[in-house]
Enzyme design. Structure first.
Site, PDB file in Angstrom:
ATOM      1  N   ASP A 125       0.845  -1.194   0.000  1.00 24.32           N
ATOM      2  CA  ASP A 125       0.000   0.000   0.000  1.00 24.32           C
ATOM      3  C   ASP A 125       0.878   1.241   0.000  1.00 24.32           C
ATOM      4  O   ASP A 125       2.084   1.184   0.289  1.00 24.32           O
ATOM      5  CB  ASP A 125      -0.932   0.002   1.219  1.00 24.32           C
ATOM      6  CG  ASP A 125      -2.090   0.993   1.093  1.00 24.32           C
ATOM      7  OD1 ASP A 125      -2.229   1.625   0.023  1.00 24.32           O
ATOM      8  OD2 ASP A 125      -2.840   1.129   2.069  1.00 24.32           O
ATOM      9  N   LYS A 126       0.247   2.363  -0.276  1.00 20.96           N
ATOM     10  CA  LYS A 126       0.896   3.673  -0.289  1.00 20.96           C
ATOM     11  C   LYS A 126       0.014   4.652   0.467  1.00 20.96           C
ATOM     12  O   LYS A 126      -1.215   4.558   0.437  1.00 20.96           O
ATOM     13  CB  LYS A 126       1.104   4.124  -1.735  1.00 20.96           C
ATOM     14  CG  LYS A 126       1.430   5.606  -1.924  1.00 20.96           C
ATOM     15  CD  LYS A 126       0.209   6.359  -2.417  1.00 20.96           C
ATOM     16  CE  LYS A 126       0.504   7.846  -2.573  1.00 20.96           C
ATOM     17  NZ  LYS A 126      -0.749   8.630  -2.759  1.00 20.96           N
ATOM     18  N   SER A 181      -0.277   8.994   1.445  1.00 21.42           N
ATOM     19  CA  SER A 181       0.217  10.360   1.281  1.00 21.42           C
ATOM     20  C   SER A 181      -0.309  11.213   2.421  1.00 21.42           C
ATOM     21  O   SER A 181      -1.427  11.016   2.901  1.00 21.42           O
ATOM     22  CB  SER A 181      -0.255  10.943  -0.055  1.00 21.42           C
ATOM     23  OG  SER A 181      -0.019  12.338  -0.104  1.00 21.42           O
ATOM     24  N   ARG A 207      -8.426  15.181  19.363  1.00 26.17           N
ATOM     25  CA  ARG A 207      -7.242  15.973  19.007  1.00 26.17           C
ATOM     26  C   ARG A 207      -7.638  17.162  18.144  1.00 26.17           C
ATOM     27  O   ARG A 207      -7.140  18.283  18.314  1.00 26.17           O
ATOM     28  CB  ARG A 207      -6.233  15.107  18.247  1.00 26.17           C
ATOM     29  CG  ARG A 207      -5.510  14.078  19.105  1.00 26.17           C
ATOM     30  CD  ARG A 207      -4.780  13.077  18.233  1.00 26.17           C
ATOM     31  NE  ARG A 207      -3.853  13.735  17.325  1.00 26.17           N
ATOM     32  CZ  ARG A 207      -3.511  13.252  16.123  1.00 26.17           C
ATOM     33  NH1 ARG A 207      -4.047  12.114  15.693  1.00 26.17           N
ATOM     34  NH2 ARG A 207      -2.660  13.893  15.365  1.00 26.17           N
ATOM     35  N   LYS A 217      -3.770   2.334  11.287  1.00 28.69           N
ATOM     36  CA  LYS A 217      -4.704   1.897  10.249  1.00 28.69           C
ATOM     37  C   LYS A 217      -4.008   1.061   9.182  1.00 28.69           C
ATOM     38  O   LYS A 217      -4.593   0.115   8.637  1.00 28.69           O
ATOM     39  CB  LYS A 217      -5.388   3.122   9.626  1.00 28.69           C
ATOM     40  CG  LYS A 217      -6.285   3.870  10.620  1.00 28.69           C
ATOM     41  CD  LYS A 217      -7.075   4.962   9.955  1.00 28.69           C
ATOM     42  CE  LYS A 217      -6.250   6.179   9.609  1.00 28.69           C
ATOM     43  NZ  LYS A 217      -5.870   6.966  10.789  1.00 28.69           N
ATOM     44  N   LYS A 218      -2.758   1.390   8.878  1.00 31.89           N
ATOM     45  CA  LYS A 218      -2.029   0.617   7.874  1.00 31.89           C
ATOM     46  C   LYS A 218      -1.657  -0.765   8.410  1.00 31.89           C
ATOM     47  O   LYS A 218      -1.732  -1.759   7.684  1.00 31.89           O
ATOM     48  CB  LYS A 218      -0.785   1.383   7.435  1.00 31.89           C
ATOM     49  CG  LYS A 218      -1.094   2.669   6.678  1.00 31.89           C
ATOM     50  CD  LYS A 218      -1.928   2.406   5.438  1.00 31.89           C
ATOM     51  CE  LYS A 218      -2.255   3.645   4.668  1.00 31.89           C
ATOM     52  NZ  LYS A 218      -3.124   3.399   3.483  1.00 31.89           N
TER      53      LYS A 218
END
Length: 438
Positions: A82-83, A85, A170, A189-190
């Site tokens: 996965d990636k 950004s 936050r 989450k990743k």
């Protein structure tokens, strides 16, 4: 494990042990900690910081607060990659990278998000495609992964639920900028997505959340170190966001540009270069190619021969979108499309990229409050890159708007975001730095 004692320990600058951090995350997820207590510890972390070991423990605890996906039963026989950004204006790299990497022999279950602040969100872009399901059933998700090798979807409510509540607190208490909390939020989450490799695109510049390269470098180093400590191989690139990435900004317009690039009808040099660089790094990280040059060459072939375009089309169809997505006809179009003229001759020396993102929001293409509807049709295309020599009256871009009045306002905001000078300026490098695990 009283909340008050944990808060006091961090307030005094002491490192929290794993049990204290797990108690905090459990309290966030089960709501046994009040909002005030969660906010107090978030503020203490923001002020006092966390060690790498503390941040690893926080990331792991937040990952374990919900469902952790296990793809081993699916027997894909390919690495799961996965990636991610940190966000920018005109950043449609995910729409290109997922099918390219899938065409090169990986599986890409990409969990993306909605727009945040002045930046566009990948899910909002894909939602401009009629019928596209950003929260599909497991059957539809697996169908996309098996048939296309990639699926760009939103996070399940069962993925890292502690992060969902903590982030909202936050956001309301001015502690979003904490480096350990940002790191844990992204990586939890990743990690929950069951990945075997991750490439991070950490953006720097006036269109990014990290305004300077030093800020982006610090975040990238934190992400790589903590991901490695949590068992997820990760490489981070610090990249430029001092101008719009590609020639479009706006949801349907960005999808159209991505489709045109996949089909060979468009070629923005900076957009394609960054996509191929990130794709190659991810393929190398996942073991598809040991040699970076070979990985880059394969990614280029997947783009040039149309295989990536076909993967994108199969993904969209499997997730409920139009089967003729590569034609671009299914994407909505704004009723008012007008050129944005240049007032005087010169060279486009710089752009306030954040202001352009806010101009898209002003047109209705983003949200001023969470949950608000957006107009996927609006935005800007044919945006000229920094360094372009301009004559008076030449088009700087086209504005797409819901009305003539909106088009006039959008054009004025766009012009105000540009600086036109007398001479070319030195271009900022697209990739500032590559940070990989030691």
């Amino acid at each position: 494990m009283r909340a008050q004692e944990i808060i006091r320990a961090k307030r005094e600058g002491r490192a929290l042990d794993d049990a204290q951090i797990e108690a905090f995350v459990r309290g966030v997820a089960t709501r046994s900690w009040s909002e005030g207590q969660v906010a107090a510890l978030a503020m203490a972390i923001c002020v006092r910081g966390m060690t790498r070991d503390e941040t690893v423990a926080l990331t792991r605890a937040m990952t374990a607060s919900g469902q952790v996906l296990d793809w081993s039963r699916e027997r894909f026989g390919r690495p799961v990659l996965d990636k991610h950004s940190t966000g920018g204006v005109g950043d449609k790299v995910s729409l290109l990278l997922a099918p390219i990497v899938a065409a090169c022999g990986a599986v890409v279950p990409m969990v993306s998000g909605r727009g945040l602040g002045h930046t566009g969100g990948t899910l909002d872009k894909l939602s401009s495609l009629p019928g596209y399901q950003v929260t599909p059933s497991r059957r539809a998700l697996l169908s996309a992964l098996r048939g296309a090798g990639c699926a760009i979807v939103g996070p399940s409510a069962r993925i890292a639920p502690a992060d969902r509540r903590l982030y909202a607190i936050r956001d309301a208490t001015g502690t979003v900028e904490s480096l350990p909390l940002i790191t844990a939020s992204i990586l939890s989450k990743k990690l929950a997505a069951g990945l075997q490799g991750l490439v991070m695109d950490v953006k720097a510049g006036n269109g990014a959340f990290c305004a300077t390269a030093d800020e982006a470098r610090a975040l990238a180093a934190s992400l790589v170190a903590v991901a490695r400590g949590a068992g997820l191989p990760t490489t981070a690139l610090v990249t430029d966001m001092s101008q719009v990435l590609g020639s479009t900004a706006g949801n349907a317009l960005e999808v159209r540009e991505a489709v045109d690039v996949l089909c060979g009808r468009a070629h923005d040099p900076r957009l394609v270069e960054l996509t191929l660089e990130l794709s190659a790094r991810l393929l190398q990280l996942g073991g598809v190619h040991a040699d970076l040059a070979q990985a880059r060459a394969q990614a280029q072939r997947a783009l040039d021969n149309g295989e990536a375009a076909q993967r994108f089309a199969r993904m969209v169809a499997a997730l409920g979108g139009p089967r003729d997505v590569l034609d671009g006809a299914a994407l909505p179009r704004a009723p008012c499309v007008r050129d944005v003229p240049c007032e005087h001759a010169g060279v486009l020396a710089a752009m306030d990229t954040r202001a352009i993102g806010l101009a898209v929001i002003a047109l209705g293409g983003g949200r001023n409050v969470a949950g608000a509807d957006i107009d996927p049709r609006v935005g800007f295309d044919r945006i000229v890159p920094v360094g372009t020599v301009l004559r008076a009256g030449a088009a700087l871009a086209r504005v797409h708007a819901a009305s003539e009045a909106d088009a006039a306002r959008g054009a004025a905001l766009f012009v105000a975001a540009l600086h036109i000078g007398d001479a070319p300026t030195r271009q900022t490098p697209l990739v500032h730095e590559v940070i990989a695990a030691a």
